[in-house]
Design a protein around this motif. Structure first.
Motif, PDB file in Angstrom:
ATOM      1  N   THR B  17       0.840  -1.205   0.000  1.00 24.10           N
ATOM      2  CA  THR B  17       0.000   0.000   0.000  1.00 24.10           C
ATOM      3  C   THR B  17       0.876   1.257   0.000  1.00 24.10           C
ATOM      4  N   GLY B  61     -16.123  -5.380  -3.396  1.00 24.98           N
ATOM      5  CA  GLY B  61     -15.579  -5.357  -4.760  1.00 24.98           C
ATOM      6  C   GLY B  61     -16.123  -4.148  -5.482  1.00 24.98           C
ATOM      7  N   GLU B  64     -15.566  -1.029  -3.238  1.00 22.79           N
ATOM      8  CA  GLU B  64     -14.176  -0.567  -3.283  1.00 22.79           C
ATOM      9  C   GLU B  64     -13.861   0.075  -4.636  1.00 22.79           C
ATOM     10  N   GLY B  65     -14.389  -0.558  -5.704  1.00 15.67           N
ATOM     11  CA  GLY B  65     -14.153  -0.020  -7.051  1.00 15.67           C
ATOM     12  C   GLY B  65     -14.729   1.375  -7.205  1.00 15.67           C
ATOM     13  N   LEU B 139      -4.494 -10.413  -1.410  1.00 11.32           N
ATOM     14  CA  LEU B 139      -5.269  -9.500  -2.265  1.00 11.32           C
ATOM     15  C   LEU B 139      -4.512  -8.187  -2.467  1.00 11.32           C
ATOM     16  N   ALA B 143      -3.201  -6.897  -5.997  1.00  9.38           N
ATOM     17  CA  ALA B 143      -3.771  -5.671  -6.563  1.00  9.38           C
ATOM     18  C   ALA B 143      -2.673  -4.654  -6.864  1.00  9.38           C
ATOM     19  N   THR B 147      -1.771  -3.380 -10.594  1.00  8.48           N
ATOM     20  CA  THR B 147      -1.898  -1.944 -10.863  1.00  8.48           C
ATOM     21  C   THR B 147      -0.595  -1.379 -11.401  1.00  8.48           C
ATOM     22  N   LEU B 198      -6.979   3.482  -3.946  1.00  7.30           N
ATOM     23  CA  LEU B 198      -6.807   2.028  -3.959  1.00  7.30           C
ATOM     24  C   LEU B 198      -6.046   1.586  -2.708  1.00  7.30           C
ATOM     25  N   LEU B 202      -7.675  -0.852   0.354  1.00  4.24           N
ATOM     26  CA  LEU B 202      -7.000  -2.111   0.672  1.00  4.24           C
ATOM     27  C   LEU B 202      -6.488  -2.127   2.111  1.00  4.24           C
TER      28      LEU B 202
END
Lengths: 247, 283
Positions: B17, B61, B64-65, B139, B143, B147, B198, B202
């Motif tokens: 992160t 999902g 978060e999106g 995850l 991610a 990305t 993002l 997360l």
């Protein structure tokens, strides 16, 4: 007119370049040739004076807007984009005519893809014209300086210019490269492009140019056809004579 | 040894992160020359937005999106305010982002209150090679890596990405090629907003966020970005991972209250070592 902290770099200089003409701009170092170029391209803003392009005053437009009208430049100090290949560098030049904005890129992907293919094609043919198609996938900064200059010319051409500003494009080129650049410029002129050429090599300019402007200390000291310029006493005193004396 | 591997997994997860936040710093700095002090705010807002959406019954999902999309839009707005008129100097923009970051506290407290929030991420454990770790870790790392690769493709392969790269290489030359550098800057801020958001969605399941969590997140992300000189995304990403792992080790074997301080000291030592190797002439 443009001054830098009291030093007047260009004052009362006037140059007109009709399409289909290659106009040479010569003068000793520090004469203000590059400054004049930057005033036309918008890289620098004039303190006073006008830049008229195709009947429109453009001196207040930001540089990217002038590029979109068709003013393209190849710098004297080579400024290619690092971290990109030769072909990609040339492709960036096409920004002056591509229509897509950010939204188009995001929403109309098919158009974007088609346009991108067109840009790639245009960039490849611009590279072909300057004689460097074989270097397309090389890292731009890895080329020798002379070839980087040619890539700059290709990048400017990829912008579909109506007026092309070339600041010493032939310096650092070998003889054969010079000859092919000179042939390319003659051909571009014949295609109706207006070209403003700054060059140190007076013979290179007089052979190509249909008109020449001579600058010294920020002022135009003579302008006319090459034969007149060669005989002009003020020019010989300020520039040609000095060059001959130093040679 | 198992304990070590578990700390390592946790560190890589939180480091991922940091890496996302750091990449946001780098993208914005490269294109605009602005250090965006509101970068941590995107993460906080991402966490809060996802929290509200989840409470409103939006599925995991999707929530978060959507939160990430909204933070991208917020990034655009921050860019609009910070970049101001064309030709605003980067230092002025930097101060504006700092002001916006502080302003965001008022917004968050007004809308959500001043208590920390959290929500469940992926539940359950995953055993890899005898080490059990939270699925959320996997995850996060996945991610972040996806990305990062997508960004690399975008910058390296697309025409728009090339324009952004051109801006970061030579802004003034890019302008003369017909590129509207100001709009490219807005795009960079939107990308930075999405990256921060993002990171936030997360991270929130692992550690609760509150209105002023942006400082810690931004400090870690900025330290990682500085590791790459603010311009090299790969080094910044690696820097984020190093920081995350260092913090997890300090927290695991020593005290968690020292984690950031010691991790930043490690970072400083690495940078000094890097600088001494490179010599004083470069950069």
């Amino acid at each position: 007119m443009r001054s830098f902290g009291g030093v007047v770099a260009v004052d009362g200089a006037s140059v007109a370049v009709p399409s289909g003409e290659l106009h040479g701009l010569i003068g000793p170092n520090g004469a203000g040739k590059s400054t004049l170029f930057h005033l036309i391209s918008g890289y620098l803003r004039a303190d006073r004076g006008e830049v008229i392009f195709a009947g429109q005053r453009v001196e207040r437009l930001p540089p990217h807007a002038r590029a979109r009208l068709g003013i393209s430049i190849a710098f004297q100090a080579v400024r290619l984009f690092r971290g990109m290949t030769v072909l990609e560098n040339v492709m960036v030049g096409a920004h002056s005519w591509t229509r897509h904005g950010l939204l188009d890129a995001a929403l109309r992907l098919p158009l974007h893809g088609r346009e991108e293919a067109e840009i790639r094609e245009q960039a490849a043919s611009a590279l072909e014209r300057v004689g460097l198609p074989h270097l397309a996938s090389r890292a731009a900064e890895s080329l020798p300086l002379g070839q980087q200059r040619c890539v700059q010319v290709a990048r400017a051409l990829c912008g579909r210019p109506r007026v092309l500003l070339l600041d010493e494009p032939a310096s650092g080129l070998r003889w054969a490269e010079r000859e092919s650049l000179s042939a390319l410029l003659a051909q571009l002129r014949a295609e109706g492009l207006a070209i403003l050429l700054v060059e140190h090599d007076v013979r290179f300019v007089t052979r190509l140019a249909s008109a020449i402007t001579v600058m010294d200390r920020g002022r135009v000291i003579a302008s006319g056809v090459p034969d007149e310029i060669r005989r002009d006493p003020a020019v010989i005193a300020a520039y040609l004579g000095r060059e001959r004396a130093s040679a | 040894m198992t304990l070590f591997l578990q700390y390592l997994a946790a560190g890589i997860a939180s480091g991922s992160t940091f890496a996302l936040v750091a990449t946001g710093f780098v993208v914005i700095y490269r294109v605009t020359g602005v250090i965006n002090f509101a970068q941590g705010v995107f993460a906080v807002l991402g966490g809060f937005l996802a929290y509200s959406l989840l409470h409103a019954g939006v599925a995991h999902g999707l929530a978060e999106g959507v939160a990430v999309l909204i933070t991208a839009a917020i990034g655009l707005v921050v860019g609009l305010v910070a970049l101001g008129r064309r030709g605003t100097p980067p230092l002025a923009s930097l101060i504006v982002t700092l002001g916006l970051a502080i302003f965001s506290y008022a917004v968050v407290i007004t809308v959500w209150g001043d208590l920390p929030i959290s929500y469940d991420g992926l539940s359950g454990l995953l055993a890899i090679g005898g080490v059990s770790m939270q699925r959320q870790y996997v995850l996060i790392v996945g991610a972040a890596v996806v990305t990062f690769l997508a960004l690399a493709l975008f910058f390296g392969r697309t025409y728009l990405g090339m324009a952004l790269t051109a801006c970061s290489s030579d802004q003034r030359a890019a302008r003369l090629m017909g590129i509207d550098v100001w709009r490219m800057g807005l795009l960079a801020f939107a990308v930075g907003g999405a990256l921060g958001g993002l990171a936030g969605v997360l991270l929130t399941p692992l550690q609760p966020v509150q209105f002023d969590s942006d400082v810690g997140i931004a400090v870690n992300g900025f330290a990682a970005a500085i590791f790459g000189g603010l311009v090299r995304p790969v080094t910044a990403f690696a820097g984020g991972l190093v920081l995350g792992v260092a913090e997890a080790m300090v927290a695991g074997y020593y005290r968690s209250s020292y984690e950031t301080a010691i991790a930043l000291a490690v970072m400083l030592a690495l940078m000094l070592w890097q600088a001494s190797r490179r010599g004083p002439t470069e950069e």
